[in-house]
Design a protein around this motif. Structure first.
Motif, mmCIF file in Angstrom:
data_model
loop_
_atom_site.group_PDB
_atom_site.id
_atom_site.type_symbol
_atom_site.label_atom_id
_atom_site.label_comp_id
_atom_site.label_asym_id
_atom_site.label_seq_id
_atom_site.Cartn_x
_atom_site.Cartn_y
_atom_site.Cartn_z
ATOM 1 N N ASP A 70 0.825 -1.223 0.000
ATOM 2 C CA ASP A 70 0.000 0.000 0.000
ATOM 3 C C ASP A 70 0.856 1.270 0.000
ATOM 4 O OD1 ASP A 70 -2.114 -1.629 0.180
ATOM 5 O OD2 ASP A 70 -2.888 -0.865 2.087
ATOM 6 N N CYS A 71 2.062 1.166 0.559
ATOM 7 C CA CYS A 71 2.905 2.361 0.689
ATOM 8 C C CYS A 71 3.344 2.884 -0.683
ATOM 9 C CB CYS A 71 4.149 2.063 1.532
ATOM 10 S SG CYS A 71 3.759 1.494 3.189
ATOM 11 N N HIS A 72 3.446 2.000 -1.670
ATOM 12 C CA HIS A 72 3.983 2.394 -2.968
ATOM 13 C C HIS A 72 3.205 3.562 -3.573
ATOM 14 C CE1 HIS A 72 4.866 2.181 -7.282
ATOM 15 N NE2 HIS A 72 6.055 1.750 -6.886
ATOM 16 N N ASP A 73 1.880 3.512 -3.476
ATOM 17 C CA ASP A 73 1.063 4.561 -4.099
ATOM 18 C C ASP A 73 0.501 5.550 -3.083
ATOM 19 O OD1 ASP A 73 1.419 3.444 -6.625
ATOM 20 O OD2 ASP A 73 -0.131 1.954 -6.216
ATOM 21 N N CYS A 74 1.003 5.500 -1.876
ATOM 22 C CA CYS A 74 0.454 6.352 -0.820
ATOM 23 C C CYS A 74 0.824 7.820 -1.051
ATOM 24 C CB CYS A 74 0.997 5.879 0.529
ATOM 25 S SG CYS A 74 0.514 6.937 1.876
ATOM 26 N N LYS A 75 -0.133 8.702 -0.832
ATOM 27 C CA LYS A 75 0.088 10.132 -1.078
ATOM 28 C C LYS A 75 1.051 10.774 -0.071
ATOM 29 C CE LYS A 75 -3.824 11.701 -3.737
ATOM 30 N NZ LYS A 75 -2.924 12.017 -4.841
ATOM 31 N N ILE A 88 6.568 11.669 3.352
ATOM 32 C CA ILE A 88 6.640 12.061 4.765
ATOM 33 C C ILE A 88 6.852 10.833 5.644
ATOM 34 C CG2 ILE A 88 5.317 13.025 6.693
ATOM 35 C CD1 ILE A 88 3.645 14.556 4.581
ATOM 36 N N CYS A 89 6.058 9.828 5.401
ATOM 37 C CA CYS A 89 5.996 8.674 6.307
ATOM 38 C C CYS A 89 7.086 7.636 6.023
ATOM 39 C CB CYS A 89 4.615 8.037 6.186
ATOM 40 S SG CYS A 89 4.446 6.511 7.100
ATOM 41 N N MET A 90 7.386 7.468 4.748
ATOM 42 C CA MET A 90 8.378 6.489 4.303
ATOM 43 C C MET A 90 8.119 5.097 4.878
ATOM 44 S SD MET A 90 10.142 8.107 2.159
ATOM 45 C CE MET A 90 11.491 7.021 1.803
ATOM 46 N N SER A 144 1.955 0.946 10.446
ATOM 47 C CA SER A 144 1.694 2.136 11.273
ATOM 48 C C SER A 144 1.850 3.373 10.395
ATOM 49 C CB SER A 144 2.630 2.181 12.477
ATOM 50 O OG SER A 144 3.959 2.295 12.067
ATOM 51 N N CYS A 145 0.732 4.023 10.145
ATOM 52 C CA CYS A 145 0.720 5.152 9.208
ATOM 53 C C CYS A 145 0.917 6.479 9.935
ATOM 54 C CB CYS A 145 -0.609 5.198 8.462
ATOM 55 S SG CYS A 145 -0.865 3.779 7.393
ATOM 56 N N ASP A 146 1.613 7.383 9.255
ATOM 57 C CA ASP A 146 1.803 8.724 9.797
ATOM 58 C C ASP A 146 0.457 9.459 9.855
ATOM 59 O OD1 ASP A 146 4.116 10.828 10.263
ATOM 60 O OD2 ASP A 146 2.516 11.842 9.159
HETATM 61 S S1 SF4 Z 1 1.026 6.380 5.666
HETATM 62 FE FE1 SF4 Z 1 3.039 5.402 5.665
HETATM 63 S S2 SF4 Z 1 2.736 3.290 6.362
HETATM 64 FE FE2 SF4 Z 1 0.724 4.138 5.765
HETATM 65 S S3 SF4 Z 1 0.448 3.541 3.619
HETATM 66 FE FE3 SF4 Z 1 1.372 5.575 3.622
HETATM 67 S S4 SF4 Z 1 3.593 5.255 3.504
HETATM 68 FE FE4 SF4 Z 1 2.643 3.295 4.118
#
Ligand code: SF4
Ligand code: SF4
Length: 432
Positions: A379-384, A388-390, A404-406
């Motif tokens: 899910d992180c690959h396309d995350c907006k 920030i969160c990496m 654990s999402c930012d």
């Molecule tokens: S917020 Fe961070 S952990 Fe959650 S999907 Fe986005 S990149 Fe991944």
């Protein structure tokens, strides 16, 4: 002709009189009036469009990374930059615990299996050698004094600092409970190259004094605030307020006390969710990521009207954290090296020793960190908010917990709207 597309890292708020765009890579925010909003819609109506260098809107969008070259895979670009930041050989950072002893007895810290000791002369000298040797040719060197409570052994901080004073571009900060951060010590720290201090306050006195307590249970809250009144004249102080469901509502009262002690505007403050990295919060009281994000936004909104600005629009954090970077070392009082701040003092988590640098890099414990992939969950690959969160805390991910999402994943839009409101009301005030 240069072909462009919209960045995936845009958070876009369409409203009646225009559009606001926040890019989580650059941290830039662009507000467009009705006329420019129409131009923006027209420019981006197709997935791919041409860049006009004479056009001010296109220039603004490009400067904010809101439009990018259409042939760029942004997630790939982020991963490459992540590798460069972690293994680029330009900077080195050292988190040093001269002692793991502490004057506090916080229930969530004093745990089984942790070692509590203090550096002796042999470790102290080898720490100096290690830093001098491994920081050679680095353009940026940083030190964090950590513990235990590092101010219990200011003498050791001074000796190590004197041993590394020839390093250029060297800057230090300290993580302290604040109880011993008197003006005299703040001045001394400044002389020892320390610019920033992080101090934790866990709520108003009745809560703080229970969670961050002396062995005899006496007050620590007011001692810390009195210290900060003077220390803030010499150091940049950032207060971390650890929150869970039991003390969140009371966090505002910390602000009342900051006002009373003349500290508002003199110190920074941020909320941090108590989490279960080291089982420091029991599950029912800990916030889920999304719940914390909601509380963080409410806190920012409530306190904006009081003149406190906690609106956070972060940008790209390329290296995630020192745990997964090559030239970041956490050194404990025995000279053992760790990667994650939460592991210091736990012998089984060490990745090496300053006395045995040959075997430090290529051991299994170390490789686990260095080989870490920030796209840990697909899910992180396309995350907006990937910039920030990496992908979140590497330790939590490696441990096999849930993602654990930012907070920005859930509240970036709200924070951006809040910023726009604050900006508009400031502008209205200036024009009144
Ligand atoms: S917020 Fe961070 S952990 Fe959650 S999907 Fe986005 S990149 Fe991944
Ligand atoms: S791995 Fe997680 S807990 Fe450890 S230092 Fe990095 S962010 Fe902090």
């Amino acid at each position: 002709m240069r072909k462009m597309k919209l960045s995936n890292y845009n958070i876009i708020d369409w409203c009646e009189d225009g559009v606001t765009i926040y890019n989580t890579y650059s941290g830039g925010v662009l507000g467009l009036n009705a006329e420019y909003t129409e131009k923006f819609k027209k420019l981006t109506e197709n997935e791919e469009f041409e860049y006009d260098p004479e056009d001010d809107l296109s220039q603004g969008l490009l400067n904010g990374n809101m439009i990018i070259d259409s042939n760029i895979d942004e997630a790939e670009a982020i991963i490459v930059q992540n590798k460069l930041a972690r293994f680029g050989n330009e900077s080195a950072s050292y988190t040093i615990a001269p002692t793991l002893e502490c004057n506090f007895r916080c229930p969530y810290c004093y745990e089984n299996g942790k070692r509590y000791n203090t550096m002796d002369e042999r470790v102290l000298n080898e720490t100096i050698n290690f830093i001098n040797k491994t920081s050679e040719n680095k353009s940026k060197v940083s030190v964090v004094w950590y513990g235990g409570e590092p101010l219990l052994r200011l003498d050791l901080i001074e000796k190590i600092t004197n041993g590394i004073k020839n390093i250029k571009n060297y800057q230090a900060q300290i993580v302290t409970n604040g109880y011993y951060l008197t003006e005299e010590r703040a001045i001394k720290l400044k002389e020892l190259n320390v610019k920033y201090a992080q101090v934790t306050i866990d709520g108003p006195p009745e809560i703080h004094n229970k969670r961050r307590c002396l062995p005899n249970g006496e007050d620590t809250f007011f001692v810390i605030l009195k210290n900060l009144q003077k220390a803030a004249d010499h150091l940049f102080i950032n207060i971390r307020v650890n929150v869970d469901k039991t003390n969140m509502k009371l966090a505002d009262r910390v602000l009342d006390y900051l006002e009373e002690y003349g500290l508002s505007g003199k110190v920074g403050l941020y909320l941090a969710p108590v989490d279960q990295v080291n089982d420091s919060c029991t599950a029912p009281n800990c916030y889920k990521d999304e719940e914390f994000a909601v509380e963080q936004t409410k806190f920012a909104r409530r306190n904006l009207s009081r003149g406190f600005n906690f609106i956070d629009l972060p940008n790209f954090n390329p290296s995630i954290c020192g745990a997964v970077s090559a030239d970041c070392y956490i050194i404990d009082p025995l000279g053992d090296i760790y990667k994650c701040w939460d592991h210091i003092g736990y012998a089984e988590e060490k990745v090496g020793s300053i006395f045995d640098t040959e075997n430090t890099v290529l051991n299994a414990n170390y490789l686990k960190w260095l080989g870490y992939d920030p796209i840990f969950y697909k899910d992180c690959h396309d995350c907006k908010v990937l910039p920030i969160c990496m992908g979140g805390c590497p330790y939590k991910n490696l441990k096999g917990g849930k993602m654990s999402c930012d907070a920005s994943k859930f509240n970036a839009m709200e924070m951006m709207k809040l910023l726009a409101e604050a900006y508009n009301s400031e502008a209205a005030g200036a024009n009144a």
